[in-house]
Design an enzyme around this catalytic site. Structure first.
Site, PDB file in Angstrom:
ATOM      1  N   ASP A  78       1.942  -7.762   6.693  1.00 30.66           N
ATOM      2  CA  ASP A  78       2.089  -8.507   7.944  1.00 30.66           C
ATOM      3  C   ASP A  78       0.881  -9.408   8.178  1.00 30.66           C
ATOM      4  O   ASP A  78      -0.177  -9.243   7.562  1.00 30.66           O
ATOM      5  CB  ASP A  78       2.292  -7.558   9.127  1.00 30.66           C
ATOM      6  CG  ASP A  78       1.111  -6.617   9.334  1.00 30.66           C
ATOM      7  OD1 ASP A  78       0.487  -6.189   8.333  1.00 30.66           O
ATOM      8  OD2 ASP A  78       0.796  -6.295  10.499  1.00 30.66           O
ATOM      9  N   GLU A 138      -0.243  -3.415   9.846  1.00 28.61           N
ATOM     10  CA  GLU A 138      -1.703  -3.244   9.962  1.00 28.61           C
ATOM     11  C   GLU A 138      -2.277  -4.090  11.072  1.00 28.61           C
ATOM     12  O   GLU A 138      -3.270  -3.704  11.708  1.00 28.61           O
ATOM     13  CB  GLU A 138      -2.370  -3.597   8.626  1.00 28.61           C
ATOM     14  CG  GLU A 138      -3.847  -3.200   8.541  1.00 28.61           C
ATOM     15  CD  GLU A 138      -4.812  -4.220   9.125  1.00 28.61           C
ATOM     16  OE1 GLU A 138      -5.990  -3.883   9.343  1.00 28.61           O
ATOM     17  OE2 GLU A 138      -4.387  -5.376   9.370  1.00 28.61           O
TER      18      GLU A 138
END
Length: 432
Positions: A78, A138
């Site tokens: 991400d 994350e």
């Protein structure tokens, strides 16, 4: 052989923007791309979803010496948001221009994922078994990624003794006392803990025109003033001490770490290198959010604030004891988020292997440990007893504003840096 630049560009083109609080573009398409690539190399993989679309990829690569403990190689798929109107190039086009690959995630951290894949595609034969984990979420709290995997599938990481991931192993050009350009390569061996606190002040509601010595707003403002004005003491963790001593020696700058004043002077004397360690010689407590009242002539019964607390390893107990004294009458605290600090051994075969791999590609490399001021998914994997290191090697040219790239506008990575990092990772994975 797969080209690392093309791999990274492909990954950038997956818009995996994470806006937080499970408001994110799904990582699933990027995860499927990675899984298909690994399958093409004969490396079977699994895709696991913590929530629909919030996908992580897990795979194991056999080592040539099965008696050795495994190494976890972990990165995230991400990225943070990017407003195209602010950028010089479209942030999700993966465009190569002027020797750089541009795009959101170019340095945080689709570059690392691409370099690992390229190293494997180049035929590297690791000595020890590798566990690959390319995860979701994350950039928020890891609830749909690393922390979910650790909580629900710890067996996937069985046998892992150490891990490598983001935030370390990149070139940091620093002028020495004699004018030399020193190639410093900081490797993350520790991270400050994260403790996001909500402070709540309680008092007596009343009319704004009348005296009130139990005003919740005043109590809250007083607590925030005491917290922000407090000078936290120097606390030298092994990573920070080693960074100061070894960097000072490399630059020809004497350092005196026998007192707080000496530490502050040493940080200043290191010049640009000191910027790497400024956030990690002390704990920090930074007020960031306020919420109080609903009408100007009404004294509210409660007022609240949030404080971003970053905790050095070994200091949590003393920090919260002092913080509780600073709160004062009528003010309480609670955790919004709490992830303790982590640290791995500074002097270890893992660190030595990283340093050796870097020096093989850059003979002038000076490899030093350091403590990250922020945090990564290491906080999840450390719960399993895994020693986590920040090692995502890159060659960076002098003057390149690397630390402004992650989460910044016009994020980009040098093409030559990607090739350098792939070679370093291949050496490390083969020899560690």
């Amino acid at each position: 052989m797969a080209d690392v630049v093309e791999l990274c560009a492909d990954l950038i083109r997956f818009d995996t923007t994470n806006r937080g609080n499970n408001d994110a573009n799904p990582e699933r398409p990027a995860a499927e791309y990675v899984a298909a690539f690994l399958d093409g190399l004969g490396i079977p993989s699994r895709i696991l979803e913590a929530a629909p679309g919030r996908a992580s990829v897990i795979a194991r690569v056999p080592g040539t010496d099965p008696s050795l403990p495994a190494l976890l190689v972990q990165g995230h798929l991400d990225v943070v948001p990017a407003d195209a109107a602010d950028w010089s190039v479209p942030p999700f086009d993966g465009e190569v221009r002027d020797g750089y690959l541009w795009g959101r995630g170019a340095t945080d951290m689709k570059d690392f994922v691409a370099m690992v894949l390229a190293a494997l595609a180049g035929g590297v034969r690791p000595r020890r078994e590798l566990v690959l984990a390319f995860v979701a979420d994350e950039e928020d709290r890891g609830d749909w990624g690393a922390h979910w995997l650790v909580a629900h599938h710890p067996e996937l990481f069985e046998g892992c003794a150490a891990a490598i991931s983001e935030s370390g192993g990149y070139t940091y050009h620093v002028p020495a006392a004699d004018g030399r350009d020193v190639h410093l390569y900081p490797v993350g061996t520790a991270e400050r803990g994260t403790a996001h606190l909500r402070l709540t002040a309680r008092g007596r509601a009343g009319h704004g025109s009348r005296p009130n010595d139990e005003n919740a707003v005043v109590r809250l403002v007083g607590a925030l003033h005491r917290i922000s004005a407090h000078r936290w003491p120097v606390s030298l963790t092994p990573a920070v001490r080693a960074f100061l001593e070894r960097t000072g020696a490399a630059l020809g700058v004497p350092v005196d770490l026998s007192s707080s004043d000496g530490v502050d002077a040493a940080v200043a004397a290191l010049g640009p290198a000191g910027a790497l360690v400024v956030p990690t010689v002390r704990t920090s407590t930074t007020p960031t959010m306020l919420d109080a009242g609903y009408k100007v002539n009404v004294i509210p019964s409660t007022a609240s604030a949030q404080v971003d607390v970053r905790v050095l390893p070994g200091t949590e107990e003393s920090l919260f004891a002092v913080l509780d004294e600073l709160l004062g009458e009528g003010v309480t605290r609670e955790f919004v988020a709490h992830q303790p600090p982590v640290q791995a051994p500074v002097d270890s075969p893992w660190f030595d292997a990283m340093a050796s791999a870097l020096r093989a590609e850059d003979p002038e490399a000076v490899v030093v440990p350091y403590c990250l001021g922020g945090g990564t998914d290491a906080k999840a994997f450390a719960q399993l007893g895994i020693d986590c290191y920040g090692f995502a090697p890159l060659w960076l040219p002098k003057g390149f504003p690397y630390r402004a790239m992650a989460h910044g506008v016009d994020e980009r990575v040098p093409v030559d840096g990607l090739h350098f990092g792939t070679r370093v990772l291949a050496r490390f994975l083969a020899d560690c």
